[in-house]
Every structure is written in C-alpha cells, then in structure tokens.
Design a protein around this motif. Structure first.
Motif, mmCIF file in Angstrom:
data_model
loop_
_atom_site.group_PDB
_atom_site.id
_atom_site.type_symbol
_atom_site.label_atom_id
_atom_site.label_comp_id
_atom_site.label_asym_id
_atom_site.label_seq_id
_atom_site.Cartn_x
_atom_site.Cartn_y
_atom_site.Cartn_z
ATOM 1 N N TRP A 1 -9.900 -16.677 -7.278
ATOM 2 C CA TRP A 1 -11.040 -16.264 -8.095
ATOM 3 C C TRP A 1 -10.509 -15.647 -9.381
ATOM 4 C CZ3 TRP A 1 -15.935 -17.521 -7.970
ATOM 5 C CH2 TRP A 1 -16.914 -16.728 -8.568
ATOM 6 N N ALA A 2 -10.763 -16.302 -10.511
ATOM 7 C CA ALA A 2 -10.254 -15.864 -11.814
ATOM 8 C C ALA A 2 -11.385 -15.230 -12.614
ATOM 9 C CB ALA A 2 -9.673 -17.049 -12.572
ATOM 10 N N VAL A 3 -11.181 -13.986 -13.025
ATOM 11 C CA VAL A 3 -12.197 -13.226 -13.753
ATOM 12 C C VAL A 3 -11.693 -12.965 -15.176
ATOM 13 C CG1 VAL A 3 -13.587 -11.121 -13.772
ATOM 14 C CG2 VAL A 3 -12.826 -12.104 -11.583
ATOM 15 N N PRO A 4 -12.471 -13.256 -16.203
ATOM 16 C CA PRO A 4 -12.025 -12.980 -17.575
ATOM 17 C C PRO A 4 -11.626 -11.517 -17.745
ATOM 18 C CG PRO A 4 -13.997 -14.341 -17.601
ATOM 19 C CD PRO A 4 -13.798 -13.911 -16.175
ATOM 20 N N PHE A 5 -10.502 -11.286 -18.398
ATOM 21 C CA PHE A 5 -10.022 -9.929 -18.631
ATOM 22 C C PHE A 5 -11.045 -9.165 -19.456
ATOM 23 C CE2 PHE A 5 -7.157 -7.084 -21.297
ATOM 24 C CZ PHE A 5 -6.976 -6.145 -20.295
ATOM 25 N N GLY A 6 -11.406 -7.975 -18.983
ATOM 26 C CA GLY A 6 -12.384 -7.147 -19.671
ATOM 27 C C GLY A 6 -13.726 -7.093 -18.981
ATOM 28 N N GLU A 7 -13.956 -7.951 -17.987
ATOM 29 C CA GLU A 7 -15.208 -7.892 -17.231
ATOM 30 C C GLU A 7 -15.264 -6.593 -16.419
ATOM 31 O OE1 GLU A 7 -17.938 -9.976 -16.754
ATOM 32 O OE2 GLU A 7 -17.267 -11.131 -18.492
ATOM 33 N N ALA A 8 -16.468 -6.059 -16.289
ATOM 34 C CA ALA A 8 -16.628 -4.801 -15.560
ATOM 35 C C ALA A 8 -16.659 -5.002 -14.048
ATOM 36 C CB ALA A 8 -17.905 -4.097 -16.016
ATOM 37 N N THR A 9 -17.065 -6.197 -13.602
ATOM 38 C CA THR A 9 -17.090 -6.513 -12.174
ATOM 39 C C THR A 9 -16.464 -7.893 -11.976
ATOM 40 O OG1 THR A 9 -19.209 -7.700 -12.080
ATOM 41 C CG2 THR A 9 -19.299 -5.280 -12.030
ATOM 42 N N ALA A 10 -16.390 -8.296 -10.712
ATOM 43 C CA ALA A 10 -15.803 -9.601 -10.391
ATOM 44 C C ALA A 10 -16.838 -10.713 -10.307
ATOM 45 C CB ALA A 10 -15.043 -9.505 -9.072
ATOM 46 N N VAL A 11 -18.086 -10.426 -10.669
ATOM 47 C CA VAL A 11 -19.162 -11.409 -10.498
ATOM 48 C C VAL A 11 -18.927 -12.656 -11.331
ATOM 49 C CG1 VAL A 11 -21.606 -11.839 -10.894
ATOM 50 C CG2 VAL A 11 -20.882 -9.693 -9.832
ATOM 51 N N ASN A 12 -18.516 -12.493 -12.592
ATOM 52 C CA ASN A 12 -18.426 -13.626 -13.517
ATOM 53 C C ASN A 12 -17.059 -14.302 -13.499
ATOM 54 O OD1 ASN A 12 -21.091 -13.288 -14.489
ATOM 55 N ND2 ASN A 12 -20.397 -11.608 -15.799
ATOM 56 N N GLY A 13 -16.629 -14.660 -12.299
ATOM 57 C CA GLY A 13 -15.370 -15.376 -12.170
ATOM 58 C C GLY A 13 -15.607 -16.833 -11.811
ATOM 59 N N GLN A 14 -14.528 -17.543 -11.598
ATOM 60 C CA GLN A 14 -14.627 -18.919 -11.151
ATOM 61 C C GLN A 14 -13.417 -19.258 -10.282
ATOM 62 O OE1 GLN A 14 -13.942 -22.006 -14.183
ATOM 63 N NE2 GLN A 14 -13.329 -20.394 -15.604
ATOM 64 N N TRP A 15 -13.628 -20.230 -9.383
ATOM 65 C CA TRP A 15 -12.543 -20.668 -8.519
ATOM 66 C C TRP A 15 -11.626 -21.608 -9.280
ATOM 67 C CZ3 TRP A 15 -11.683 -18.065 -4.344
ATOM 68 C CH2 TRP A 15 -12.730 -17.499 -3.609
ATOM 69 N N LYS A 16 -10.317 -21.417 -9.109
ATOM 70 C CA LYS A 16 -9.324 -22.307 -9.704
ATOM 71 C C LYS A 16 -8.321 -22.715 -8.629
ATOM 72 C CE LYS A 16 -9.625 -20.798 -14.514
ATOM 73 N NZ LYS A 16 -8.854 -20.416 -15.724
ATOM 74 N N LYS A 17 -7.851 -23.936 -8.687
ATOM 75 C CA LYS A 17 -6.973 -24.483 -7.666
ATOM 76 C C LYS A 17 -5.553 -23.921 -7.770
ATOM 77 C CE LYS A 17 -9.678 -27.354 -5.430
ATOM 78 N NZ LYS A 17 -9.921 -27.195 -3.979
ATOM 79 N N SER A 18 -4.911 -23.810 -6.609
ATOM 80 C CA SER A 18 -3.514 -23.386 -6.521
ATOM 81 C C SER A 18 -2.685 -24.517 -5.897
ATOM 82 C CB SER A 18 -3.374 -22.138 -5.649
ATOM 83 O OG SER A 18 -4.121 -21.060 -6.139
ATOM 84 N N PRO A 19 -1.397 -24.556 -6.222
ATOM 85 C CA PRO A 19 -0.528 -25.594 -5.628
ATOM 86 C C PRO A 19 0.085 -25.142 -4.309
ATOM 87 C CG PRO A 19 0.694 -24.408 -7.294
ATOM 88 C CD PRO A 19 -0.685 -23.782 -7.261
ATOM 89 N N GLY A 20 -0.783 -24.745 -3.358
ATOM 90 C CA GLY A 20 -0.284 -24.172 -2.114
ATOM 91 C C GLY A 20 0.623 -25.097 -1.335
ATOM 92 N N LYS A 21 0.270 -26.379 -1.256
ATOM 93 C CA LYS A 21 1.087 -27.318 -0.490
ATOM 94 C C LYS A 21 2.482 -27.443 -1.090
ATOM 95 C CE LYS A 21 -2.785 -30.097 1.203
ATOM 96 N NZ LYS A 21 -3.424 -31.439 1.192
#
Length: 536
Positions: free
Chosen positions: A337-357
């Motif tokens: 869950w990526a949240v823009p720096f400076g947001e007051a809460t974590a609500v306005n984030g979005q899911w981004k993929k990771s290279p877990g495999k």
C-alpha cells in the motif's frame, strides 16, 4: 524447513524484569529461558532487536542490521570487568513500565562509563574479539557513523528556528508535513537535514566526519560488539535448554536509518532525499483511517538489478543470530500500500505490485531452500499473497482473538485451518491481552467464545492458550501477558497510536511453578514436545 509441533511464548526483551528500568540480555533473560524449559516450551519469540528511534517502536529502527544497545546488560558488563558498581548511577525505575525518557539517558551514561573503562585498560581477549567483530560486519562502519553524526547534530541544534539551515529545510517540506513534524525532523537530525554533502555521502564529507567524530564512531561500534556478544551468549544458553529463538524482521525500514542513508538508490526518494511515497495499510481491523507507517518504499527495480543483494544480506544476518525468522507484513511481497508523502492518513493510497517471487528465488539461490521462516499474513490478504506463501511452503499466521467477531466461517477458527502449515497465536504484540480483549468484546463475540470453548470466560487467557495448543497448527504461541492473566493495562502496542506503546514489563516474581506446570501439561496433552529442524 520441516517443523514439528511445538509451543512457546512471545516476550520481548524490553519486557523482562531487571533493576534498570528496561529488560536486558542479562540474568533475567536466562531465567526466562529456564522458565520456558521448566514449562515444557521450546519457542521464545521476540520483537525486532534494532536500535529504537522516535516513538520507541522496535519496528522503526536506526538499522535493520544493528542491535539495540539499550538492551545491553550492566550486570554482564560488571562480570566482564568493564563496569564497577560505582559506575552505575542510582535511579529508581518503574518495575511495570519502561519509561524510555529516563531509561535511555541513564543507560547511555552507563555505557559511556564502560567505554571509558575499556579505553583505559582494554582486556586483551576482549580487544581481540572487538577487532574481529568489526571486520566481520560490513554494515557496521555506516551504522556507527550514522549514529555519531545524528547525535552530534541533535546536540548542535538548539531550539533556534531562525537559522538559514532550518528555514531552508522548512521551505522544502512546508505543505507536506505539519510545522511540528518539520521541527521534530530537523531537531531530531533526520539524515537528509544534515549538510548536503554529508547527506549525499560525498567521499570527502564522509572522511571528514569520520575523523571529526572518531571517538563516537568507535564507541558505537563497541556497543554493537557488546550487544551481539551478549545476545550470542543468551542464544547459546537458550539453545542448550532446547529453546529456539524466533526473530522478527519488519518488511520495511525506517526512513531515518543508516539503511536508507547508506543505500539511497534502493529506495523511492526524490532529489532532496525525501520519500515520494510511504508505507502503510488501508483501513482495517485496527483503524478506520488505515495505518500510516511512514517508511520509505523500495525501488524494486534497483534491487532486482543487484540480484536483491541487500535483502539477501538482511535475511542472512537475522538467520545467523536467531533460529527462526518471522517476516512482518509478508503480504507486501505480493503488493504493498503506497501512500503519497504528506498525506495525513493512509486512506488515499494504492496497491502496487512487488517482485516477491523473484526476491525469494534469489534468497533461496543464495541461502538455500526450506529456510526457517514464518510469514505474517494478517490483514487484507488477497489470493496472490496466499499463492506466494504456499509456493514458498511457508507457514502463515492465525490469531484466535480475531476468530469470534464473525461467524463459524472465520478462517481464524481452528476448525477452518486447512492444514498444519500455520502458526496460531492467542494474540500478538498488536492485540490487547486476551483478558483485555474479552472484557471489551461485544456480547455476541463473548457468547460465541464461551460456547465454542465450553467455558465461563473467567480465565479467557488460559482458555485461548488451551485452544491454541489443541489446534493442528505446527506452532502455538501466546504472549506472556496471557500466561500471567494480565488485563488491558499490559497491552504492548495499539496500532495507529504514536505514544504510550512498547512499555510493558512484568516483575521478577510474576512467573511461577504453577504456570509452568500448566503450560507443560498442555504441551504434553496436545503433543507439542519439541522442534525439528531437519529439511524434508
């Protein structure tokens, strides 16, 4: 790694009894290992062992590799001839809570005294061990310089908000952080508030500050030597008694850390070193506005270019000092869950993929397959997270306190566990104690709890311990608070709150033979007799 049915307790080192305001790696830690042995337990889980920073959270550390020097035992330093009783200032401490505000300066006074005594007359054997330690740990130089610089600038910066340096720093962050947050960062000497050439790791600047702060740099190297020496002694003591230590690794690292300062290209930062986005989780069980952790996010492409070398070093370091590794927030290896720096809460984030495999393929190639790893897969778990964990053959986690708020379909209820590849907890460091949870639960949840366990609920902690031990989960673990029957006042952490956490301690006489016999009986009854570390 093939695990056999086993059980144990979760107790962080800071929670142990000691006369010095905070649990440490000294005699009380050995006594806790003795208690586990007498109780027929073979697992001891701790929280991350890094040097805590603002907020005192073990999940926000100055380094993922370094140990917490506040856990160094003065009693063991006396035994090593590095301290005398006269070096230890008299101060009355709270036996039930860690007051970090008083403990930290007191502990640093004691550790400085040990350093002066060592410099004055270094024992030959210890001097040789120290030199060897410094050669063995590639991360040590950057960490020691980072901490030395940080505390140098903290001392140099008084509350004078009119300096050009502060004004420039303020203008850079105005509108993204509050005025108080900016002041906290600047006067806490966050690394990207240092002189630009030092923040950017200009070789001449690094050389200059290493020479300028040479004594402090060596002092912090010495503290790491002491920490890992004492930790190694404790691990040996526990292992000899059949106890295996479960370490904890947060998936993210703190922004204000030697990790980020020394490896800026591996993180998503702008030209000034500020994060572009930060870590957190969306609204969940713990918070309606999500949890805004503030950690910088990884530049996964850069990690992949380097064959994940930094991550391999990180996992290898913890495997070298513990027996089993729990990876916190495993789900972020599938998506974070990526949240823009400076947001007051974590609500306005979005899911981004990771290279877990790809990451775990590189880890297995470097360190071998079937590593002793537990995946913390709590929270919003999507099919890709489960698929990754199952592909890797890692046990996940279940928490019994989560089981009674829904209906019989809850995947935290034991009758729904698909197989034994799980670790069941009565609660974790982020939960209330079971007694506190039961007291605050709604009538429906309490009624379901009593009917499911066929109990009155008067000893809810031990009721859940018995249930956890009876499940098909390969490991069953309970926080020590549940063994002690402690209420909500003994809670370790409340997610989403910035203060008042990580302070819980229990007294020297809290654990007794009756509790040991109770745990031993349950472990024998349900076949939790030990731990196998043989690969399949």
């Amino acid at each position: 790694m093939t695990f056999s049915r086993a059980s144990g307790l979760l107790a962080h080192i800071t929670s142990l009894p000691s006369p010095y305001g905070i649990g440490d790696l000294g005699p009380a830690a050995c006594r806790f290992a003795d208690f586990l042995q007498s109780a027929g337990q073979t697992l001891w889980q701790v929280l991350p062992l890094g040097v805590t920073s603002y907020g005192d959270s073990p999940y926000q550390s100055f380094s993922t590799f370094a140990g917490n020097h506040y856990l160094i035992s003065p009693e063991l330093l006396i035994a090593d001839g590095l301290l005398t009783d006269a070096d230890i200032p008299a101060l009355a401490f709270d036996a039930q809570r860690v007051d970090f505000g008083s403990v930290i300066p007191w502990k640093m006074t004691v550790l400085r005294a040990a350093w002066r005594n060592y410099q004055a007359s270094p024992p030959a054997a210890l001097k040789k061990e120290f030199a060897t330690f410094c050669k063995q740990h590639a991360w040590l130089d950057d960490f020691a310089l980072f901490v030395a610089c940080k505390f140098h600038f903290i001392a140099a910066r008084q509350n004078d908000y009119e300096t050009p340096e502060y004004q420039s720093y303020y203008q850079r962050l105005a509108g993204r952080l509050s005025d108080n947050q900016i002041k906290d960062c600047y006067y806490g000497a966050v690394w990207n508030s240092w002189p630009a050439e030092l923040a950017a790791r200009n070789p001449k600047a690094l050389s200059h500050w290493r020479k300028t702060l040479a004594d402090d740099v060596t002092f912090y190297q010495f503290l790491q030597f002491l920490f890992f020496r004492q930790w190694g002694q404790l691990k040996t003591y526990a292992n000899e008694r059949g106890i295996r230590l479960i370490g904890d690794i947060p998936i993210f690292v703190a922004f204000d850390s030697a990790d980020v300062w020394a490896n800026q290209s591996l993180f998503c930062l702008d030209a000034a070193g500020d994060p572009n986005e930060v870590a957190g989780v969306p609204p969940d069980y713990f918070s309606a506005t999500g949890q805004l952790w503030g950690n910088p996010l990884y530049d996964w492409a850069k990690h992949q270019e380097q064959d994940f070398a930094w991550w391999i070093d990180r996992i290898a370091a913890l495997l070298a000092t513990t027996d089993i590794v729990r990876i916190d927030h495993f789900r972020a290896f599938a998506a974070y869950w990526a949240v823009p720096f400076g947001e007051a809460t974590a609500v306005n984030g979005q899911w981004k993929k990771s290279p877990g495999k790809a990451l775990f393929a590189a880890i297995e190639k470097a360190l071998g397959k079937n590593l002793p790893i537990i995946a913390e897969d709590l929270g919003i778990i999507t099919p890709d997270v489960t698929a990754l964990r199952e592909k890797l053959g890692l046990p996940g986690m279940k928490v019994l306190q989560f089981a009674f708020d829904a209906d019989a379909a809850s995947d935290h209820l034991p009758h729904n566990y698909p197989d034994s590849r799980t670790v069941v907890y009565t609660g974790t460091h982020d939960n209330d104690t079971t007694l506190g949870w039961y007291g605050a639960a709604n009538d429906k949840a309490r009624d379901y709890f009593r009917r499911y366990l066929n109990t009155s609920g008067e000893a809810a902690g031990w009721d859940l311990i018995r249930l956890a031990w009876s499940t098909n989960a390969v490991f069953a673990i309970a926080p020590v608070q549940d063994v002690l029957g402690a209420g909500a006042q003994a809670r370790m952490n409340t997610p989403g709150t910035a203060s008042g956490n990580w302070q819980y301690r229990f007294s020297a006489d809290a654990l007794n033979s009756g509790q040991a016999e109770g745990l031993k009986y349950l472990s024998q009854l349900y076949g939790r007799n030990g731990l196998s570390t043989s690969a399949p």
